[in-house]
Design a protein around this motif. Sequence first.
Motif, mmCIF file in Angstrom:
data_model
loop_
_atom_site.group_PDB
_atom_site.id
_atom_site.type_symbol
_atom_site.label_atom_id
_atom_site.label_comp_id
_atom_site.label_asym_id
_atom_site.label_seq_id
_atom_site.Cartn_x
_atom_site.Cartn_y
_atom_site.Cartn_z
ATOM 1 N N ASP A 419 0.558 -1.264 -0.245
ATOM 2 C CA ASP A 419 0.006 -0.036 0.051
ATOM 3 C C ASP A 419 0.766 1.259 -0.183
ATOM 4 O O ASP A 419 2.490 0.768 0.757
ATOM 5 N N ALA A 445 -2.706 -1.666 -6.134
ATOM 6 C CA ALA A 445 -3.232 0.036 -6.909
ATOM 7 C C ALA A 445 -4.126 -0.059 -8.277
ATOM 8 O O ALA A 445 -4.130 1.336 -8.741
ATOM 9 N N ALA A 450 -7.530 -0.349 -5.330
ATOM 10 C CA ALA A 450 -7.369 0.686 -4.793
ATOM 11 C C ALA A 450 -8.519 1.815 -3.937
ATOM 12 O O ALA A 450 -8.339 1.369 -2.207
ATOM 13 N N TRP A 456 -0.695 6.564 -8.346
ATOM 14 C CA TRP A 456 0.403 6.596 -7.373
ATOM 15 C C TRP A 456 1.586 6.079 -8.327
ATOM 16 O O TRP A 456 2.794 5.387 -7.548
ATOM 17 N N ALA A 479 -1.092 0.865 -11.185
ATOM 18 C CA ALA A 479 -2.027 2.039 -10.706
ATOM 19 C C ALA A 479 -1.591 2.596 -12.208
ATOM 20 O O ALA A 479 -1.152 2.287 -13.009
#
Length: 580
Positions: A419, A445, A450, A456, A479
């Motif tokens: 995380d 993510a 997420a 991110w 992400a």
Amino acid sequence: MVNRKTLADLRSRRWFAAGGMRAFAHRQRAQQMGLRREDLLERPCIAIVNTWSDLSPCHAHLRERAEAVKRGVLLAGGLPFELPALSLGEVMVKPTTMLYRNLLAMEVEELLRSLPVDGAVLLAGCDKTTPGTVMGAISMGLPTLFCAAGPMLNDRYLKPGEPARQVGAGTHTRMFWDEYQAGRVSEAEWVQLESHMTRSPGTCNTMGTASTMTSIVEALGLALPGSTAIPAMDAAHTRMATTCGERIVQMVWDDLTPRSLLTRGAFLNAAAVQMALGGSTNAAVHLIALARRAGVELTLDDLDAMGRKVPVLANLFPSGDRLMEDFHYAGGLPALMARITPFLSLDERNANGRTLAQNLDGVRALDDEVIRPLDRPVSAGGALAVLRGNLAPEGAVMKASAASPQFLRHRGRAIVFDDPGEMNRACADPALECEESSVLVLRNAGPVGAPGMPEWGNLPIPKKLLERGVRDMLRISDARMSGTHYGSCILHVSPESAVGGPLALVKTGDLIEVDIDARRLHLDVSDEELARRRAAWQPPKQTVARGFVRLYREHVTQAHEGCDFDFLQGTAPTAEPVIY
Ligand code: FES
């Protein structure tokens, strides 16, 4: 000009021209607002979908621009109605605007469906308001014209003893942050920098996601040629908004709907533009989502193929060193498209009713430093590479033009974070075991994990390496990354870890190999060991179980499919409301 539609065909007449008590009430209530009965009956009704809010600096001027659009609508014989829509300013909205892109798309579709309007002008421009409003408008299918918010003005930063620097939103924030972390920017300077880089209302002035997406919408034919790069605070922007208002009225008479413009050729033109711009990796997600709404087949492989042949010509941050105001003065998107005609389908039509060939006739770039010629590109290697391998069976993307050459082919040991909080703490810790050759990995993510696939993916360089002068490392995540950012970041790993994608199985110390030329992303762990890890894998616990986030998690598709909701994709017609 011969209209395809007559007054009797207008959709709004179902509300205003029918007999009975309901239509009486519609006319009565419109007259309550000071409108005249004859105008309701004799003019096309135009929605001005406005994503303005007091907490969206990119759209801060759109209330005034709505007045300019109204002026154009009235001049052309239409009747304008301003409709507020969800205002997704990229910076303020948490946890991420991407969580709400589909909500905005639903809102626009339902606004247009439920109200007596015949066509729409979309006032938007920040990263998600462009794809969100356009996705909804495609699904509703009314004639639609996109009026971009326009980029903010360029800024300059002067520091005693140093040459003046052009500074823009996003890209320079990250650069100055890294310098601040490394102790090369003082506390006082860091505070002073807050009032720089973002000089006026308008969207980010680098070639981030906002400018990439507005350019893509122009390339698709849904915005007027040359309109999307006009700076937000230029008087030409107000005039352009008036022209949009004028044009949409004729588009209603001509029944020029989004799907009549959105062919596969138009989408491939948009992909070529993304590459020539050195555009944001986020476009890979949004372009596929837009194509699926339009019923056009478009995959990551199409984008990769375009990335292999179209060089980056726009010398704009983060791939280059200029800003959007420079791009506008150099001729804007038409000038760039004129430079890449060998890669374009010139028969595609624009909302102005002309073909791309007609619109580009006589257009040329006015500044070769900003829009480079084909034989002198900013990067010959292409803007976007799509990687596959046992770590990303459905694909991952990398903005090769904003990466360091030494990481385009690399093998290094993984450092895995589950995380972003854990990642940020570890990267600030001088005890973190890492080298420049390490590969930073962030998981959970993605769209479901997420949730909302936040930006991110530009994982922080560990502080101890920053202090040693390291400014880039290979980073991998499911992400996204801000289009204004740069670095060797592999993003959108699909399927994501939260749904059991192989990223979930990586352990710190594993070797990861990347080869951009071969489009390969490989986890050097045996199949048997991966099978053992998969058998022991547990999906991460989900904490939010209600409301929109629950709907999102249950229906969002993966990155390579556009992250739309499964029930919103496709071309099934949006049903007209029943009026009793
Ligand atoms: Fe809105 Fe960059 S934050 S365009």
